[in-house]
Design a protein around this motif. Structure first.
Motif, PDB file in Angstrom:
ATOM      1  N   PHE A   1       0.824  -1.210   0.000  1.00 52.51           N
ATOM      2  CA  PHE A   1       0.000   0.000   0.000  1.00 52.51           C
ATOM      3  C   PHE A   1       0.857   1.259   0.000  1.00 52.51           C
ATOM      4  O   PHE A   1       0.618   2.185  -0.770  1.00 52.51           O
ATOM      5  CB  PHE A   1      -0.927   0.004   1.226  1.00 52.51           C
ATOM      6  CG  PHE A   1      -1.699   1.285   1.379  1.00 52.51           C
ATOM      7  CD1 PHE A   1      -2.824   1.530   0.604  1.00 52.51           C
ATOM      8  CD2 PHE A   1      -1.292   2.260   2.292  1.00 52.51           C
ATOM      9  CE1 PHE A   1      -3.534   2.722   0.730  1.00 52.51           C
ATOM     10  CE2 PHE A   1      -1.986   3.445   2.427  1.00 52.51           C
ATOM     11  CZ  PHE A   1      -3.117   3.683   1.641  1.00 52.51           C
ATOM     12  N   GLN A   2       1.883   1.290   0.862  1.00 54.66           N
ATOM     13  CA  GLN A   2       2.711   2.494   0.977  1.00 54.66           C
ATOM     14  C   GLN A   2       3.480   2.777  -0.309  1.00 54.66           C
ATOM     15  O   GLN A   2       3.457   3.895  -0.832  1.00 54.66           O
ATOM     16  CB  GLN A   2       3.678   2.343   2.158  1.00 54.66           C
ATOM     17  CG  GLN A   2       4.394   3.629   2.547  1.00 54.66           C
ATOM     18  CD  GLN A   2       5.626   3.897   1.725  1.00 54.66           C
ATOM     19  OE1 GLN A   2       6.321   2.964   1.326  1.00 54.66           O
ATOM     20  NE2 GLN A   2       5.911   5.160   1.466  1.00 54.66           N
TER      21      GLN A   2
ATOM     22  N   THR B   1       3.002   1.650  -3.403  1.00 56.77           N
ATOM     23  CA  THR B   1       2.158   1.883  -4.578  1.00 56.77           C
ATOM     24  C   THR B   1       1.419   3.207  -4.484  1.00 56.77           C
ATOM     25  O   THR B   1       1.414   4.002  -5.436  1.00 56.77           O
ATOM     26  CB  THR B   1       1.140   0.738  -4.746  1.00 56.77           C
ATOM     27  OG1 THR B   1       1.820  -0.514  -4.715  1.00 56.77           O
ATOM     28  CG2 THR B   1       0.386   0.870  -6.056  1.00 56.77           C
ATOM     29  N   SER B   2       0.795   3.473  -3.343  1.00 54.64           N
ATOM     30  CA  SER B   2      -0.018   4.682  -3.204  1.00 54.64           C
ATOM     31  C   SER B   2       0.821   5.949  -3.285  1.00 54.64           C
ATOM     32  O   SER B   2       0.386   6.945  -3.887  1.00 54.64           O
ATOM     33  CB  SER B   2      -0.804   4.657  -1.886  1.00 54.64           C
ATOM     34  OG  SER B   2       0.083   4.549  -0.781  1.00 54.64           O
TER      35      SER B   2
ATOM     36  N   LEU C   1       1.744   6.528  -7.081  1.00 49.73           N
ATOM     37  CA  LEU C   1       0.589   6.861  -7.907  1.00 49.73           C
ATOM     38  C   LEU C   1       0.005   8.224  -7.563  1.00 49.73           C
ATOM     39  O   LEU C   1      -0.325   9.013  -8.451  1.00 49.73           O
ATOM     40  CB  LEU C   1      -0.475   5.770  -7.776  1.00 49.73           C
ATOM     41  CG  LEU C   1      -0.110   4.420  -8.409  1.00 49.73           C
ATOM     42  CD1 LEU C   1      -1.111   3.354  -8.013  1.00 49.73           C
ATOM     43  CD2 LEU C   1      -0.023   4.531  -9.924  1.00 49.73           C
ATOM     44  N   THR C   2      -0.127   8.513  -6.263  1.00 50.34           N
ATOM     45  CA  THR C   2      -0.690   9.818  -5.878  1.00 50.34           C
ATOM     46  C   THR C   2       0.271  10.951  -6.227  1.00 50.34           C
ATOM     47  O   THR C   2      -0.163  12.032  -6.640  1.00 50.34           O
ATOM     48  CB  THR C   2      -1.007   9.861  -4.370  1.00 50.34           C
ATOM     49  OG1 THR C   2       0.160   9.472  -3.614  1.00 50.34           O
ATOM     50  CG2 THR C   2      -2.171   8.959  -4.025  1.00 50.34           C
TER      51      THR C   2
ATOM     52  N   TYR D   1      -0.037  11.437  -9.996  1.00 52.59           N
ATOM     53  CA  TYR D   1      -1.325  12.059 -10.313  1.00 52.59           C
ATOM     54  C   TYR D   1      -1.329  13.534  -9.917  1.00 52.59           C
ATOM     55  O   TYR D   1      -1.820  14.389 -10.661  1.00 52.59           O
ATOM     56  CB  TYR D   1      -2.442  11.305  -9.585  1.00 52.59           C
ATOM     57  CG  TYR D   1      -3.835  11.754  -9.946  1.00 52.59           C
ATOM     58  CD1 TYR D   1      -4.284  11.701 -11.255  1.00 52.59           C
ATOM     59  CD2 TYR D   1      -4.708  12.228  -8.969  1.00 52.59           C
ATOM     60  CE1 TYR D   1      -5.571  12.111 -11.598  1.00 52.59           C
ATOM     61  CE2 TYR D   1      -5.983  12.638  -9.290  1.00 52.59           C
ATOM     62  CZ  TYR D   1      -6.405  12.578 -10.618  1.00 52.59           C
ATOM     63  OH  TYR D   1      -7.668  12.990 -10.947  1.00 52.59           O
TER      64      TYR D   1
ATOM     65  N   LEU E   1       1.964  10.534   3.094  1.00 47.75           N
ATOM     66  CA  LEU E   1       2.517   9.249   2.657  1.00 47.75           C
ATOM     67  C   LEU E   1       4.043   9.292   2.596  1.00 47.75           C
ATOM     68  O   LEU E   1       4.719   8.345   2.987  1.00 47.75           O
ATOM     69  CB  LEU E   1       1.955   8.868   1.286  1.00 47.75           C
ATOM     70  CG  LEU E   1       0.519   8.349   1.246  1.00 47.75           C
ATOM     71  CD1 LEU E   1       0.031   8.223  -0.190  1.00 47.75           C
ATOM     72  CD2 LEU E   1       0.412   6.993   1.953  1.00 47.75           C
TER      73      LEU E   1
ATOM     74  N   SER F   1       3.721  -4.235  -6.034  1.00 50.22           N
ATOM     75  CA  SER F   1       3.672  -2.791  -6.237  1.00 50.22           C
ATOM     76  C   SER F   1       3.902  -2.434  -7.703  1.00 50.22           C
ATOM     77  O   SER F   1       3.223  -1.558  -8.260  1.00 50.22           O
ATOM     78  CB  SER F   1       4.712  -2.103  -5.355  1.00 50.22           C
ATOM     79  OG  SER F   1       4.621  -0.704  -5.472  1.00 50.22           O
TER      80      SER F   1
ATOM     81  N   SER G   1       1.070  -0.727  -9.982  1.00 50.19           N
ATOM     82  CA  SER G   1       1.381   0.563 -10.615  1.00 50.19           C
ATOM     83  C   SER G   1       1.167   0.500 -12.118  1.00 50.19           C
ATOM     84  O   SER G   1       0.660   1.446 -12.722  1.00 50.19           O
ATOM     85  CB  SER G   1       2.834   0.955 -10.321  1.00 50.19           C
ATOM     86  OG  SER G   1       3.035   1.164  -8.950  1.00 50.19           O
TER      87      SER G   1
END
Length: 326
Positions: free
Chosen positions: A15-16, A18-19, A22-23, A26, A251, A278, A282
Motif C-alpha cells: 500500500f505504501q 504503490t499509493s 501513484l498519488t 497524479y 505518505l 507494487s 502501478s
C-alpha cells in the motif's frame, strides 16, 4: 499470530509503495486552475511531519512521560552535538533524493518509475561492499546483472508514438530517467551511510530519524529559498495545496517510518513480494486509471526480469547439512 503480522506487513508495504508513487504522479500531472503546489515545500512539510511522528513514538517508548521524553531528547540530541552532526550528510542526500522523486514522477509514468527505481538495489549493494565490507554471494551478483538488463529493457524507446509527441516525450523521459538514476545513487549511499551510523551507536531509530528530519527540514528550506523563493513570496508557501497534496505529503513523511516499523516482521522474500505486487499494481493503475502508459512487450520482459532479480537478490540458500551417521 506471526503469520498474520507477516501478511499485514506485506499489505502495508504494498500500500505504501504503490499509493505514494501513484498519488505523487497524479498530483504532478493533474490539470487544475491556479498555481501547482511546489514540490520543494512538500519535502519540507514531510520532514516536519516525520519529526512530529518520531517524537510521538519516543514519547510512547518513554511510557507516555513528558519528563522522560524531555530528558531523552536533551541527552541524546542536545548533549551529543557531534553524534547529531553525523546525520547532516545522509539527511542532505535524502532531501535531494526526495526532491528528485518529484522531478522523476513529473516526467515518467508510475510503472516505468517503479521498475527503474529498483536500481537502488544495485547501488545499495555496491556501497555496502565498498563502505561496510559486505560480501555478496553468486546469486546476488547474478541478480544485479539481471536487474540492470531488466531496467535497460524497460527504458527501451517505444516506436508507437507520433513524431511530434515522441520528441517531446523523449526529452521529458530523459529528465525523468536522470532524476531516477541520481535518486538511486543517493538512496544507496545515504542508506548504507545511515546503516553504518546505526551500527556504530546505540541510539534508537526514532531518535536518529528526528535528527535526520531536523537537518532535512533545514536543507529543504534552503532549497525552497534558492529555487522557489520568488514563487513563495508571490503566492505563498502553501500555494496549490489541496487534499491530494496533503495525502502525498503524509505518505512521504510516514512511508519510511512504516517500513521501519514492519520490517522486523518481513523477510527478504516478503519484501520481494511487496516490490513485485507494487510494480504490477502501478502498471495496471497507470494503464486503466491514469491512462498515461501503454505497456509494450519489451516493458513486460524488463519488468519480469526486475521482479525476478528482486527475489533472487533476497534468496539465501541454506547449506545442506551433513548426514549424521547411525
Amino acid at each position: 499470530m506471526s503469520a498474520n503480522l507477516k501478511y499485514l506487513s506485506l499489505g502495508i508495504l504494498v500500500f505504501q509503495t504503490t499509493s505514494l508513487v501513484l498519488t505523487m504522479r497524479y498530483s504532478r500531472t493533474l490539470k487544475e486552475e491556479g498555481p501547482r503546489y511546489l514540490s520543494s515545500t512538500a519535502v519540507v512539510i514531510a520532514e516536519l511531519l516525520k519529526i512530529m511522528a518520531c517524537i510521538l513514538l519516543v514519547y510512547k517508548d518513554s511510557k507516555c512521560s513528558l519528563r522522560a521524553l524531555n530528558r531523552i531528547l536533551h541527552d541524546e540530541i542536545l548533549n551529543k552535538p557531534m553524534e547529531t552532526l553525523k546525520l547532516a550528510i545522509p539527511s542532505g542526500i535524502y532531501t535531494l533524493q526526495n526532491n528528485l522523486l518529484y522531478v522523476a514522477l513529473s516526467n515518467l509514468d508510475a510503472a516505468t518509475y517503479q521498475v527503474t527505481y529498483q536500481l537502488k538495489i544495485l547501488t545499495t549493494a555496491l556501497f555496502s561492499v565498498s563502505m561496510l565490507g559486505k560480501k555478496l554471494g553468486v546469486y546476488q551478483w547474478l541478480s544485479l546483472v539481471i536487474l540492470m538488463t531488466g531496467v535497460a529493457f524497460v527504458q527501451w524507446p517505444s516506436d508507437t508514438q507520433e513524431p511530434d509527441s515522441k520528441e517531446l516525450s523523449a526529452g521529458s523521459q530523459f529528465v525523468g530517467l536522470m532524476a531516477v538514476l541520481t535518486a538511486c545513487f543517493s538512496s544507496g549511499f545515504a542508506g548504507v551511510y545511515f546503516e553504518k551510523i546505526l551500527k556504530e551507536t546505540k541510539q534508537s531509530v526514532w531518535i536518529r530519524n528526528i535528527q535526520l528530519g531536523f537537518f532535512g527540514s533545514i536543507f529543504g528550506l534552503m532549497g525552497v529559498y534558492i529555487y522557489d523563493g520568488e514563487l513563495v513570496s508571490k503566492n505563498g508557501f502553501f500555494q496549490g495545496y489541496n487534499r491530494l497534496t496533503w495525502i502525498v505529503v503524509v505518505l512521504q513523511a510516514l512511508g519510511g517510518l512504516v517500513i521501519a516499523a514492519v520490517i522486523k516482521y518481513a523477510d527478504n522474500i516478503l519484501k520481494g513480494f511487496a516490490t513485485s505486487l507494487s510494480i504490477i499494481l502501478s502498471t495496471l493503475i497507470s494503464y486503466f486509471w491514469l491512462q498515461d502508459f501503454v505497456p509494450t512487450s519489451v516493458f513486460f520482459l524488463g519488468a519480469i526480469l526486475v521482479i525476478a532479480a528482486t527475489f533472487l537478490y533476497g534468496y539465501d540458500p541454506k547449506p545442506a547439512g551433513n548426514p549424521t551417521k547411525a
